[in-house]
Write a protein that holds these residues in place. Structure first.
Motif, PDB file in Angstrom:
ATOM      1  N   ALA A   6       0.696  -1.186   0.076  1.00 21.72           N
ATOM      2  CA  ALA A   6      -0.073   0.019  -0.125  1.00 21.72           C
ATOM      3  C   ALA A   6       0.810   1.292   0.012  1.00 21.72           C
ATOM      4  O   ALA A   6       0.650   2.191  -0.739  1.00 21.72           O
ATOM      5  CB  ALA A   6      -0.982  -0.174   1.365  1.00 21.72           C
ATOM      6  N   THR A   7       1.870   1.287   0.619  1.00 18.26           N
ATOM      7  CA  THR A   7       2.787   2.371   0.967  1.00 18.26           C
ATOM      8  C   THR A   7       3.497   2.563  -0.618  1.00 18.26           C
ATOM      9  O   THR A   7       3.754   3.871  -1.110  1.00 18.26           O
ATOM     10  CB  THR A   7       4.051   2.185   2.123  1.00 18.26           C
ATOM     11  OG1 THR A   7       3.213   2.024   3.124  1.00 18.26           O
ATOM     12  CG2 THR A   7       4.828   3.337   2.023  1.00 18.26           C
ATOM     13  N   ASN A   8       3.826   1.676  -1.128  1.00 19.98           N
ATOM     14  CA  ASN A   8       4.597   1.512  -2.650  1.00 19.98           C
ATOM     15  C   ASN A   8       3.682   2.083  -3.346  1.00 19.98           C
ATOM     16  O   ASN A   8       3.870   2.820  -4.340  1.00 19.98           O
ATOM     17  CB  ASN A   8       5.151   0.350  -2.838  1.00 19.98           C
ATOM     18  CG  ASN A   8       6.322   0.016  -2.089  1.00 19.98           C
ATOM     19  OD1 ASN A   8       7.290   0.923  -1.777  1.00 19.98           O
ATOM     20  ND2 ASN A   8       6.805  -1.273  -2.019  1.00 19.98           N
ATOM     21  N   GLU A   9       2.440   1.748  -3.302  1.00 22.34           N
ATOM     22  CA  GLU A   9       1.371   2.002  -4.278  1.00 22.34           C
ATOM     23  C   GLU A   9       0.859   3.569  -3.934  1.00 22.34           C
ATOM     24  O   GLU A   9       1.178   4.487  -5.097  1.00 22.34           O
ATOM     25  CB  GLU A   9       0.055   1.426  -4.074  1.00 22.34           C
ATOM     26  CG  GLU A   9      -1.083   1.553  -5.139  1.00 22.34           C
ATOM     27  CD  GLU A   9      -2.206   0.514  -4.851  1.00 22.34           C
ATOM     28  OE1 GLU A   9      -3.287   0.976  -4.725  1.00 22.34           O
ATOM     29  OE2 GLU A   9      -1.928  -0.913  -4.996  1.00 22.34           O
ATOM     30  N   ARG A  10       1.211   4.210  -2.892  1.00 17.17           N
ATOM     31  CA  ARG A  10       0.611   5.613  -2.739  1.00 17.17           C
ATOM     32  C   ARG A  10       1.906   6.219  -3.322  1.00 17.17           C
ATOM     33  O   ARG A  10       1.810   7.378  -3.860  1.00 17.17           O
ATOM     34  CB  ARG A  10       0.757   5.994  -1.347  1.00 17.17           C
ATOM     35  CG  ARG A  10      -1.157   5.582  -0.886  1.00 17.17           C
ATOM     36  CD  ARG A  10      -1.133   6.113   0.484  1.00 17.17           C
ATOM     37  NE  ARG A  10      -1.884   4.960   1.139  1.00 17.17           N
ATOM     38  CZ  ARG A  10      -1.553   4.225   2.202  1.00 17.17           C
ATOM     39  NH1 ARG A  10      -0.429   4.615   2.632  1.00 17.17           N
ATOM     40  NH2 ARG A  10      -2.141   3.419   2.680  1.00 17.17           N
ATOM     41  N   ARG A  11       3.291   5.695  -3.007  1.00 12.67           N
ATOM     42  CA  ARG A  11       4.444   6.442  -3.205  1.00 12.67           C
ATOM     43  C   ARG A  11       4.506   6.506  -5.075  1.00 12.67           C
ATOM     44  O   ARG A  11       4.770   7.640  -5.637  1.00 12.67           O
ATOM     45  CB  ARG A  11       5.561   5.779  -2.947  1.00 12.67           C
ATOM     46  CG  ARG A  11       7.083   6.473  -3.426  1.00 12.67           C
ATOM     47  CD  ARG A  11       8.125   5.690  -2.673  1.00 12.67           C
ATOM     48  NE  ARG A  11       8.115   5.780  -1.171  1.00 12.67           N
ATOM     49  CZ  ARG A  11       8.182   4.450  -0.352  1.00 12.67           C
ATOM     50  NH1 ARG A  11       8.408   3.349  -0.888  1.00 12.67           N
ATOM     51  NH2 ARG A  11       8.061   4.640   1.002  1.00 12.67           N
ATOM     52  N   GLN A  12       4.049   5.440  -5.667  1.00 13.58           N
ATOM     53  CA  GLN A  12       3.916   5.584  -7.190  1.00 13.58           C
ATOM     54  C   GLN A  12       3.013   6.645  -7.763  1.00 13.58           C
ATOM     55  O   GLN A  12       3.278   7.135  -8.565  1.00 13.58           O
ATOM     56  CB  GLN A  12       3.758   4.140  -7.603  1.00 13.58           C
ATOM     57  CG  GLN A  12       3.766   4.095  -9.183  1.00 13.58           C
ATOM     58  CD  GLN A  12       5.084   4.455  -9.608  1.00 13.58           C
ATOM     59  OE1 GLN A  12       6.288   4.085  -9.218  1.00 13.58           O
ATOM     60  NE2 GLN A  12       5.174   5.263 -10.658  1.00 13.58           N
ATOM     61  N   ALA A  13       1.901   6.659  -6.929  1.00 13.98           N
ATOM     62  CA  ALA A  13       0.761   7.456  -7.323  1.00 13.98           C
ATOM     63  C   ALA A  13       1.292   8.973  -7.252  1.00 13.98           C
ATOM     64  O   ALA A  13       1.045   9.890  -8.170  1.00 13.98           O
ATOM     65  CB  ALA A  13      -0.409   7.208  -6.605  1.00 13.98           C
ATOM     66  N   VAL A  14       2.162   9.222  -6.030  1.00 14.84           N
ATOM     67  CA  VAL A  14       2.475  10.749  -6.108  1.00 14.84           C
ATOM     68  C   VAL A  14       3.628  10.801  -6.910  1.00 14.84           C
ATOM     69  O   VAL A  14       3.608  12.066  -7.674  1.00 14.84           O
ATOM     70  CB  VAL A  14       3.148  10.897  -4.544  1.00 14.84           C
ATOM     71  CG1 VAL A  14       3.941  12.072  -4.371  1.00 14.84           C
ATOM     72  CG2 VAL A  14       2.177  10.730  -3.559  1.00 14.84           C
ATOM     73  N   CYS A  15       4.353   9.635  -7.486  1.00 20.49           N
ATOM     74  CA  CYS A  15       5.317  10.228  -8.310  1.00 20.49           C
ATOM     75  C   CYS A  15       4.774  10.355  -9.593  1.00 20.49           C
ATOM     76  O   CYS A  15       5.100  11.326 -10.520  1.00 20.49           O
ATOM     77  CB  CYS A  15       6.362   8.890  -8.566  1.00 20.49           C
ATOM     78  SG  CYS A  15       7.648   8.834  -7.015  1.00 20.49           S
TER      79      CYS A  15
END
Length: 147
Positions: A6-15
């Protein structure tokens, strides 16, 4: 889905959202500098731009139309345009399948002909569709609406 996922998914969305915002910034800097080759990194080759009086289909047609539209604004003895773009309220929605949509307001400051010394302000809304192509975000469609 784990917490790390979930953290990686949110990080990718921000990027992804920041990469999409950069497209409009690159558009503005390319237009202001009169370097339309910079639009190669903004629009997809098959992109479409729809304005109130015209539709431009394909990157070459977009460049030709933008160059023609800006020619009367060009400063003498310089390729520097006598205007600047202010980008505000850029809202982006990621679809999750390598596509996204967004809307932002673009203020053209000093958008009048160079023969008219007063500063003009033109406000437009840009509704964009985006697609990740070969790992990079590109604009596939823009609809420009007067505000």
């Amino acid at each position: 889905m784990t917490l790390d996922d979930a953290t990686n998914e949110r990080r990718q969305a921000v990027c992804d959202m920041e990469a999409i915002r950069q497209l409009r910034r690159r558009y503005a800097f390319s237009m202001e500098a009169g370097r339309l080759e910079g639009l190669d990194d903004v629009f997809a080759p098959h992109a479409q731009v729809i304005a109130s009086t015209t539709t431009m289909s394909g990157l070459p047609a977009i460049k030709v139309s933008l160059e023609a539209g800006c020619s009367e604004l060009e400063a003498p003895a310089s390729r520097q345009r006598p205007f600047a773009h202010a980008l505000v309220r850029h809202d982006i929605h990621l679809a999750g399948d390598g596509t996204a949509s967004g809307r932002c307001y673009v203020m053209d400051l000093g958008a009048g002909p160079i023969s008219e010394p007063e500063t003009a302000i033109c406000l437009k809304a840009f509704r964009d569709e985006y697609r990740r192509i070969d790992g990079k975000w590109r604009i596939t469609q823009t609809v420009i609406e007067p505000v």
